[in-house]
Design a protein around this motif. Structure first.
Motif, PDB file in Angstrom:
ATOM      1  N   GLY A  39       0.823  -1.193   0.000  1.00 32.84           N
ATOM      2  CA  GLY A  39       0.000   0.000   0.000  1.00 32.84           C
ATOM      3  C   GLY A  39       0.854   1.238   0.000  1.00 32.84           C
ATOM      4  N   TRP A  40       0.194   2.361  -0.018  1.00 34.64           N
ATOM      5  CA  TRP A  40       0.922   3.605   0.047  1.00 34.64           C
ATOM      6  C   TRP A  40       0.034   4.701   0.601  1.00 34.64           C
ATOM      7  CZ3 TRP A  40      -0.147   1.494  -4.883  1.00 34.64           C
ATOM      8  CH2 TRP A  40      -1.074   2.180  -5.647  1.00 34.64           C
ATOM      9  N   LEU A  41       0.705   5.712   1.045  1.00 36.36           N
ATOM     10  CA  LEU A  41       0.042   6.912   1.509  1.00 36.36           C
ATOM     11  C   LEU A  41       0.630   8.053   0.701  1.00 36.36           C
ATOM     12  CD1 LEU A  41      -1.842   8.284   3.644  1.00 36.36           C
ATOM     13  CD2 LEU A  41       0.198   8.574   5.043  1.00 36.36           C
ATOM     14  N   ALA A  42      -0.177   8.675  -0.096  1.00 36.03           N
ATOM     15  CA  ALA A  42       0.305   9.743  -0.978  1.00 36.03           C
ATOM     16  C   ALA A  42      -0.391  11.039  -0.588  1.00 36.03           C
ATOM     17  CB  ALA A  42       0.011   9.398  -2.432  1.00 36.03           C
ATOM     18  N   TYR A  43       0.394  12.057  -0.389  1.00 30.96           N
ATOM     19  CA  TYR A  43      -0.166  13.355  -0.040  1.00 30.96           C
ATOM     20  C   TYR A  43       0.505  14.434  -0.883  1.00 30.96           C
ATOM     21  CZ  TYR A  43      -0.990  17.729   2.353  1.00 30.96           C
ATOM     22  OH  TYR A  43      -1.320  19.033   2.613  1.00 30.96           O
ATOM     23  N   THR A  44      -0.287  15.316  -1.385  1.00 28.70           N
ATOM     24  CA  THR A  44       0.238  16.418  -2.189  1.00 28.70           C
ATOM     25  C   THR A  44      -0.365  17.720  -1.691  1.00 28.70           C
ATOM     26  OG1 THR A  44       0.345  14.970  -4.109  1.00 28.70           O
ATOM     27  CG2 THR A  44       0.521  17.329  -4.519  1.00 28.70           C
ATOM     28  N   TRP A  45       0.492  18.670  -1.438  1.00 31.19           N
ATOM     29  CA  TRP A  45       0.051  20.032  -1.177  1.00 31.19           C
ATOM     30  C   TRP A  45       0.558  20.886  -2.324  1.00 31.19           C
ATOM     31  CZ3 TRP A  45       2.881  24.527  -0.991  1.00 31.19           C
ATOM     32  CH2 TRP A  45       2.163  25.681  -0.636  1.00 31.19           C
ATOM     33  N   MET A  46      -0.296  21.675  -2.867  1.00 27.65           N
ATOM     34  CA  MET A  46       0.187  22.478  -3.984  1.00 27.65           C
ATOM     35  C   MET A  46      -0.653  23.722  -4.197  1.00 27.65           C
ATOM     36  SD  MET A  46      -1.108  20.881  -7.489  1.00 27.65           S
ATOM     37  CE  MET A  46      -2.838  20.996  -7.869  1.00 27.65           C
ATOM     38  N   ARG A  47      -0.048  24.642  -4.905  1.00 33.44           N
ATOM     39  CA  ARG A  47      -0.736  25.833  -5.387  1.00 33.44           C
ATOM     40  C   ARG A  47      -0.574  25.859  -6.895  1.00 33.44           C
ATOM     41  NH1 ARG A  47      -1.150  30.455  -2.331  1.00 33.44           N
ATOM     42  NH2 ARG A  47      -1.949  31.369  -4.247  1.00 33.44           N
ATOM     43  N   SER A  48      -1.620  26.198  -7.558  1.00 35.75           N
ATOM     44  CA  SER A  48      -1.570  26.324  -9.012  1.00 35.75           C
ATOM     45  C   SER A  48      -2.264  27.623  -9.368  1.00 35.75           C
ATOM     46  CB  SER A  48      -2.276  25.127  -9.672  1.00 35.75           C
ATOM     47  OG  SER A  48      -2.355  25.322 -11.071  1.00 35.75           O
ATOM     48  N   ASP A  49      -1.483  28.601  -9.787  1.00 39.67           N
ATOM     49  CA  ASP A  49      -2.018  29.930 -10.081  1.00 39.67           C
ATOM     50  C   ASP A  49      -1.897  30.231 -11.570  1.00 39.67           C
ATOM     51  OD1 ASP A  49      -2.485  30.264  -7.407  1.00 39.67           O
ATOM     52  OD2 ASP A  49      -0.601  31.316  -7.026  1.00 39.67           O
ATOM     53  N   ARG A  50      -2.781  31.061 -12.029  1.00 41.33           N
ATOM     54  CA  ARG A  50      -2.733  31.526 -13.418  1.00 41.33           C
ATOM     55  C   ARG A  50      -2.879  33.043 -13.443  1.00 41.33           C
ATOM     56  NH1 ARG A  50      -1.202  27.277 -13.841  1.00 41.33           N
ATOM     57  NH2 ARG A  50      -1.795  25.542 -15.207  1.00 41.33           N
ATOM     58  N   ARG A  51      -2.291  33.594 -14.483  1.00 43.76           N
ATOM     59  CA  ARG A  51      -2.431  35.031 -14.725  1.00 43.76           C
ATOM     60  C   ARG A  51      -2.796  35.187 -16.193  1.00 43.76           C
ATOM     61  NH1 ARG A  51       2.573  38.521 -12.788  1.00 43.76           N
ATOM     62  NH2 ARG A  51       3.520  37.566 -14.599  1.00 43.76           N
ATOM     63  N   ASP A  52      -3.911  35.846 -16.459  1.00 41.15           N
ATOM     64  CA  ASP A  52      -4.392  35.910 -17.833  1.00 41.15           C
ATOM     65  C   ASP A  52      -3.527  36.799 -18.716  1.00 41.15           C
ATOM     66  OD1 ASP A  52      -6.368  34.294 -16.930  1.00 41.15           O
ATOM     67  OD2 ASP A  52      -7.853  35.877 -16.688  1.00 41.15           O
ATOM     68  N   ARG A  53      -2.903  37.785 -18.123  1.00 40.43           N
ATOM     69  CA  ARG A  53      -1.992  38.653 -18.862  1.00 40.43           C
ATOM     70  C   ARG A  53      -1.023  39.267 -17.861  1.00 40.43           C
ATOM     71  NH1 ARG A  53      -6.908  40.712 -18.197  1.00 40.43           N
ATOM     72  NH2 ARG A  53      -7.074  42.766 -17.214  1.00 40.43           N
ATOM     73  N   GLU A  54      -0.005  39.910 -18.377  1.00 48.87           N
ATOM     74  CA  GLU A  54       1.080  40.370 -17.517  1.00 48.87           C
ATOM     75  C   GLU A  54       0.607  41.346 -16.448  1.00 48.87           C
ATOM     76  OE1 GLU A  54       4.396  39.665 -17.081  1.00 48.87           O
ATOM     77  OE2 GLU A  54       3.796  37.891 -18.225  1.00 48.87           O
ATOM     78  N   ASP A  55      -0.333  42.221 -16.806  1.00 51.53           N
ATOM     79  CA  ASP A  55      -0.742  43.239 -15.842  1.00 51.53           C
ATOM     80  C   ASP A  55      -1.901  42.778 -14.951  1.00 51.53           C
ATOM     81  OD1 ASP A  55      -2.581  43.110 -17.833  1.00 51.53           O
ATOM     82  OD2 ASP A  55      -2.872  45.285 -18.039  1.00 51.53           O
TER      83      ASP A  55
END
Lengths: 906, 331
Positions: free
Chosen positions: A757-773
């Protein structure tokens, strides 16, 4: 459990690590059969204490054991010693007196035993049925376990090149390293050899047999590592038909260059028993670290927050458009043809490219048992059949087919009415494999893959403008020929030419807004790889990854469908009713040579630099929207990308390995985005930079912990133009950028004693920016916390049981602050809050699976029962709103759902 | 006549549960139903311009159907043209700025249930097929796509007191985009601007076709909890020749996929509202291929005595709209 066993367990629990004190208590001269048996087993030299006076009707029973408090210096001892004590137990069961009857030879241990024994508590002895004092002899046994060994083990097989037949009678000898003396083993009839208890470090392995050229190689064994190897030898014949002096050779192949630092591999054997997969080994991917939980029925593969279209799926190195059938219920490859699944969420090596996110590599196999074998299986979802057998000497043919049964159940249940509301996916897939060994060094495989999906749903309404219907279809096929050769110098060559065809269609109707997208794509490709060893410490691999695709697309309808990442909308919202139409063709040619090295330094440091050159040329048939009878004018665009890849692995300690990787990748725009009316024909490729660092800890032979941190920066993502004055043929702009970062941990226990078996844990952030400003916002595909715990155990008698628990943060959604009345369309429209600031509620689910294998003659019958959502938790899958947006609720996921399956293997 | 309910029947749900395969999650339908037919607060039920398809720069009459539960204290609707173009990244019907109380892109048109105003001249450039002026050194601008009927629309914003805003896409004549010059010429010659549909008759009866009684003042009388069949009809527009008609009009449109001018027929929708009781369906209608000229619904009277008011709003596919109001007495 006998008394002595209880005491052993107790002692193991309470005493310090590295020291297990085992108590053996024997009560002599008492008439209890159970005690006599226990004492006799542990103490052959029992000395009885004869009862005084009347008859002992009940022996004293130890109720509370106290472990001896050992002097620190004694913790380093090994072996065992015994202090024999004489104890006087009073009518209350307390130890009234304790005296040394026989010394252990160590006064401090004797004293510790006496102190401990005085705190014992007994159930009083009874004489003639009444509690009475009694004197007993008690043996206090100290057992000192030796410190845990860091030794590992090496085992493997010697097989003949080509048909992979086992070679018996080969002497395998280990020497060097920390071995005091060489150790040998002779391969058995299965070609198997084994060396337990081997000191870690680099060792020399010699293979000898009467008709083999002596061969030597070296292996590096980690602390407590169990290393399995396969040595392939040249053509082998029995001594009777071997020509005199016809020496055979042994080839130790160069290992694959270790380029992927964050690859999670699961064998098909291990994956098959994971609950929640319905026996489909490829669905185990949903439970691996870094993989977000997809909504029920979507089958989307979201890895490290990347959009599903940014992840590529390969079968034997050949790209395929999807891993799962529509609805995500089944994968596209029959489980018996799956050898291994490798999930590479980032930091990939140079042999793969054209993706911004992760990749999933499926290695397939030909069932290689002798004779004809097959498997017929069925469950609620579908039925399948697999057959494989010899087609002559050194040639095997195998095939598998699967078809869904869900629509059949609907018809049998006369549920046509239901089918109008509930999406009923219909799918088929099939694989055909031909495996040949034209020579001892060559392996030739012809593989045909095919898959077909149909999916339709609709919600009729008395108001024609509110009737909805969606139809999706995807057919694809792949044919590839894979030739691989193991060369005499220990290298390996493989050549895989392939062709394919994808046909997709999607039609959605919302009232009078019809949106239709169709695409036919012809594929061709070639994958070359040559790997060889340069000396003892260098492995080099060079290859070519070429792809050609020619797509013919047509699209009609709303410019707002299908949804894209970053769209601000709510579930079920009608698309914009501004429509367009276009048909266009896209041809893309990409020829990517690559090279990678695996350099070994100081026996503990491995550095793998690589470089991939990814030039491509693309033509689009129409650069501006169609207008009247004006002739279409196309465009040609080319791009060159040099993509460095690097991975470093350092074994800092015998049980600690540090890892780091870096990769740069580019992904060409999807042909669907290159429409002059709906997209932008000259979109540039997007790019992504991956940086990965991690540590692997090996606690014992089969228990490992991998912790990985990741950082991904992407740019050039195609977004809808947010300007109120867009340009012609520029509906999409490549101004989007992304940043994904986080960490994942995988605690894993592999098979060995039936438990895995296994125990898998992920913490993450996933951000997007539509344009530079613009400011950063959460990506549509972010799940901050994802946890999956999988446990399965193989019991005797063919019984296997497993549990899977999953927890995942919901995907972000944009909240609705209010609504306004759209008088033209007679419906309310949402007024949105800040983008992606709300989330679908937390997902929690427990799944269970039990299976039993019955032996029927020479065949096996497997019956399995899988129960999804055992706790019947009403998980939220999506947020939905009232028509006037005054109320909000959630679409709930699966209720508790048992799935019974039957499979017969012959 | 379509009479199917918009939700799965209980029988279908029961079967679905028995089949028991995974995606039956939809059987766990969320509870977000609201009765859209009920008028229990001041609200706008319909907006329209006259003519139904105007010319930019020409005068038009703006009309609103506003309703409340007691028929009194209705705020005055405030009208404004919105000159903000909707970005491609926004998937709503209008630019978000059109919903603001005050914005540079809003041009006040007046206040009242009926207002005379002039359609903005730049309508076809901002919201139609005309290509915006090219900025120096920049690529050509993108024109706005037509809706499935080939129409272009000038957005209006209407405020009714403190209630949520309403928007109207007023159809404007901007010609044809995407076709050949010959097709554009033919379109100009043959296209008939939309006219509002007309409610020809509203018939009320009980389920057994028995007519409703009237009191001495002519008000229709309905027993408590009675089911009343309400049938609305409109003129028959005959054959498929595009001509102005107050029913389901045939109209000329450009099929961008087939690259040809085609004749289609409007779909008609009926929205039903009441101050009490309940309609079986919130909306009914006829699709374009359906030649029927009626649509019906069932209104169940409340179980309390008192006056009730019904509104019937008929819309065609090209933005035309008309309405009718009825008064009933439940006893």
């Amino acid at each position: 459990m006998t008394e002595s066993r209880r005491l052993r367990a107790f002692a193991r629990d309470v005493l310090p690590r590295r020291l297990a004190l085992v108590l053996c208590a024997s009560l002599f001269g008492l008439a209890s059969p159970a005690l006599a048996q226990s004492g006799g087993a542990d103490e052959p030299e029992s000395r009885g204490v004869q009862p005084r006076g009347p008859t002992v009707t009940r022996a004293p029973e130890l109720l509370r054991f106290v472990g001896a408090d050992l002097p620190e210096v004694e913790h380093t001892r090994t072996g065992s010693v015994t202090s024999v004590l004489r104890l006087l137990i009073d009518v209350d069961g307390r130890v009234a007196e304790a005296a040394l009857e026989e010394t252990s030879g160590n006064a401090r241990l004797d004293e510790a035993a006496l102190v401990a024994a005085r705190a014992f508590e007994f159930r009083p002895a009874e004489v003639d049925g009444r509690p009475s004092p009694i004197q007993i002899i008690f043996r206090y046994l100290f057992t000192f376990d030796p410190p845990p060994s860091s030794n590992g083990s090496l085992e493997g097989r010697v097989v003949e090149r080509g048909p992979k037949r086992a070679v018996a009678g080969v002497r395998v000898t280990l020497s060097g390293g920390k071995l005091d003396t060489p150790r040998s083993d002779i391969t058995d009839a299965e070609g198997h050899f084994s060396f337990p208890d081997v000191p870690p470090g680099e060792i020399t392995v010699d293979l000898e047999a009467a008709r083999l050229t002596p061969m030597s190689t070296r292996e590096t064994l980690g602390a407590r590592e169990h290393l399995e190897v396969v040595y392939v030898v040249g053509p082998w014949a029995s001594p009777d038909d071997a020509a005199e002096g016809d020496d055979l050779e042994i080839v130790v192949s160069a290992p694959p260059v270790r380029r992927e630092l964050v690859a999670t591999s699961v064998s098909s054997d291990e994956a098959r028993g994971v609950p929640g997969t319905s026996g489909d080994v490829l669905r185990v991917v949903e439970s691996l670290p870094g993989v977000a939980r997809a909504s029920v029925g979507s089958g989307a593969l979201v890895i490290w927050g990347a959009a599903p279209e940014e992840t590529r799926v390969y079968v034997d190195g050949v790209p395929v458009p999807r891993l799962y059938h529509e609805g995500g219920l089944r994968s596209i490859v029959h489980s018996d043809f799956v050898e291994e699944i490798e999930l590479i969420p980032g930091g990939q090596g140079p042999s793969y490219g054209r993706n911004l996110g992760g990749l999933l590599a499926v290695d397939t196999r030909m069932p290689e048992e002798a004779g004809v074998h097959g498997r017929i299986a069925a469950d609620v979802l579908d039925a399948s059949v697999m057959l494989a057998g010899p087609l002559g000497e050194d040639v095997r043919l195998g095939g598998a087919a699967r078809w869904s049964l869900l629509d059949l159940w609907t018809q049998l249940g006369r549920g046509e009415e239901i089918a109008e509301y509930i999406p009923i996916p219909r799918y088929r897939d099939g694989q055909l494999r031909l495996l040949a060994h034209p020579s001892a060094h060559d392996r030739l495989e012809l593989v045909v893959l095919g898959s077909s999906d149909r999916f339709a749903r609709g919600v009729p309404n008395a108001d024609p403008s509110l009737s909805t219907r969606e139809v999706r279809a995807l057919d694809f096929g792949r044919i590839f020929l894979r030739w691989s050769r193991e060369t005499k110098d220990g290298g390996a060559v493989s050549v895989t030419p392939w062709i394919g065809l994808d046909r997709s269609a999607r039609e959605s109707t919302y009232g009078d807004i019809l949106t239709r997208i169709g695409a036919n794509t012809l594929w061709g490709g070639l994958r070359l790889s040559h790997r060889r060893k340069w000396g003892e410490r260098v492995v080099v691999e060079a290859g070519l990854d070429a792809e050609l695709s020619r797509s013919a697309l047509e699209r009609q309808g709303s410019i707002g469908l299908p949804p894209r990442e970053g769209d601000v909308r709510v579930f079920g919202q009608p698309p914009p009713d501004r429509i367009a139409a276009d048909d266009w063709r896209v041809t893309t040619v990409g020829i990517a040579p690559y090279a990678a090295l695996d350099l070994q330094f100081f026996e503990s440091l491995s550095v793998s630099p690589g470089l991939r050159l990814d030039p491509y040329v693309r033509t689009v048939s129409r650069r501006v929207p169609r207008e009247g009878e004006l002739p279409e004018v196309g465009l040609l665009k080319q791009n060159f990308a040099a993509e460095p890849r690097l991975s470093v692995r350092h074994r800092a300690l015998e049980w600690i390995t540090l890892r780091g990787a870096f990769s740069l990748t580019h992904q060409p725009p999807a042909p669907e985005d290159l429409s002059a009316a709906f997209g932008t024909p000259d979109l540039p490729p997007a790019r992504a930079l991956h940086a990965v660092a991690g540590v692997d800890l090996r606690f014992e032979e089969r228990l490992t912990l991998e912790v990985t941190g990741f950082w991904v920066r992407s740019s050039g993502l195609a977004m809808r133009d947010a300007s109120d004055a867009p340009y012609r043929a520029r509906a999409l702009v490549s101004t989007g950028s992304g940043r994904n970062f986080g960490a994942q941990a995988l605690l894993r226990r592999s098979f060995g004693d039936g438990l895995s078996g296994w125990l898998a844990y992920t913490w993450m952030r996933s951000d997007r920016r539509d344009r530079e400003d613009a400011g950063w916002r959460a990506s549509d595909y972010e799940q901050t916390h994802v946890l999956a715990a999988v446990l399965s155990h193989r019991f005797p008698f063919g019984i296997e049981m497993g549990l899977r628990f999953r927890l995942a943060t919901g995907f972000p959604r944009t909240g609705v602050l209010g609504a306004f009345y759209d008088a033209s369309r007679d419906r309310y429209q949402p007024i949105f809050g800040l983008q992606n600031r709300e989330r679908i509620p937390l997902f929690l689910q427990l799944d269970a699976r039990v299976s039993k294998m019955f032996l029927l003659g020479g065949t096996q019958l497997e019956v399995s029962l899988e129960v999804l959502n055992v706790a019947n938790r009403a998980n939220a899958e999506e947020l939905v709103y009232a028509p006037d947006y005054s109320r909000r609720d959630v679409v709930r996921g699966l209720p508790i759902l048992p799935v019974l399956g039957v499979g017969w293997r012959f | 006549m379509r009479s199917r309910s918009s939700m799965p029947s209980s029988r279908a749900r029961a079967r679905a549960l028995w089949i028991g395969w995974p995606l039956l999650s939809l059987a766990c339908l969320p509870q977000v139903d609201v009765d859209e037919t009920r008028v229990d607060a001041p609200r706008i039920l319909a907006l329209r311009t006259e003519p139904a398809e105007g010319q930019p720069g020409r005068e038009t009459t703006l009309r609103a159907l506003a309703a409340s539960a007691d028929g009194e204290d209705l705020p005055v609707p405030e009208w404004a043209f919105c000159l903000l173009r909707r970005p491609l990244a926004e998937l709503g019907p209008v630019n978000r700025g059109c919903l603001a109380l005050d914005d540079d892109g809003l041009v006040t048109a007046g206040a009242g249930l009926e207002v005379r105003a002039t359609l903005p001249r730049e309508g076809c450039r901002l919201f139609g097929p005309e290509v915006p002026p090219r900025e120096p050194g920049q690529p050509l601008g993108r024109s706005v796509e037509a809706d499935p009927t080939g129409g272009y629309y000038q957005p209006l914003r209407v405020l009714l007191g403190d209630g949520p805003p309403s928007v109207l896409d007023a159809r404007i004549s901007c010609g044809l985009a995407g076709g050949t010059p010959a097709e554009a010429r033919e379109y100009r010659l043959r296209y008939q601007p939309n006219v509002h549909p007309r409610i020809g008759a509203v018939a009320l009866s009980f389920e057994d076709e028995e007519a409703l009684l009237r009191d001495e003042s002519g008000t229709l009388l309905v027993p408590r909890r009675a089911d009343v069949r309400v049938r609305v009809s409109w003129p028959d527009c005959g054959d498929s020749t595009p001509l102005p008609c107050e029913g389901a009009e045939p109209y000329l449109a450009y099929d961008a996929e087939a690259r040809a001018l085609v004749t289609r027929r409007e779909a008609l929708r009926v929205a039903w509202y009441s101050t009490s009781g309940r309609f079986r369906d919130e909306r009914t209608g006829r699709e374009g291929a359906d030649r029927g000229t009626t649509s019906e619904n069932v209104w169940t009277a409340p179980d309390t005595d008192g006056p009730a008011r019904l509104w019937i709003v008929l819309r065609d596919e090209r933005g035309g709209v008309s309405w009718e109001a009825l008064g009933l007495l439940v006893e």
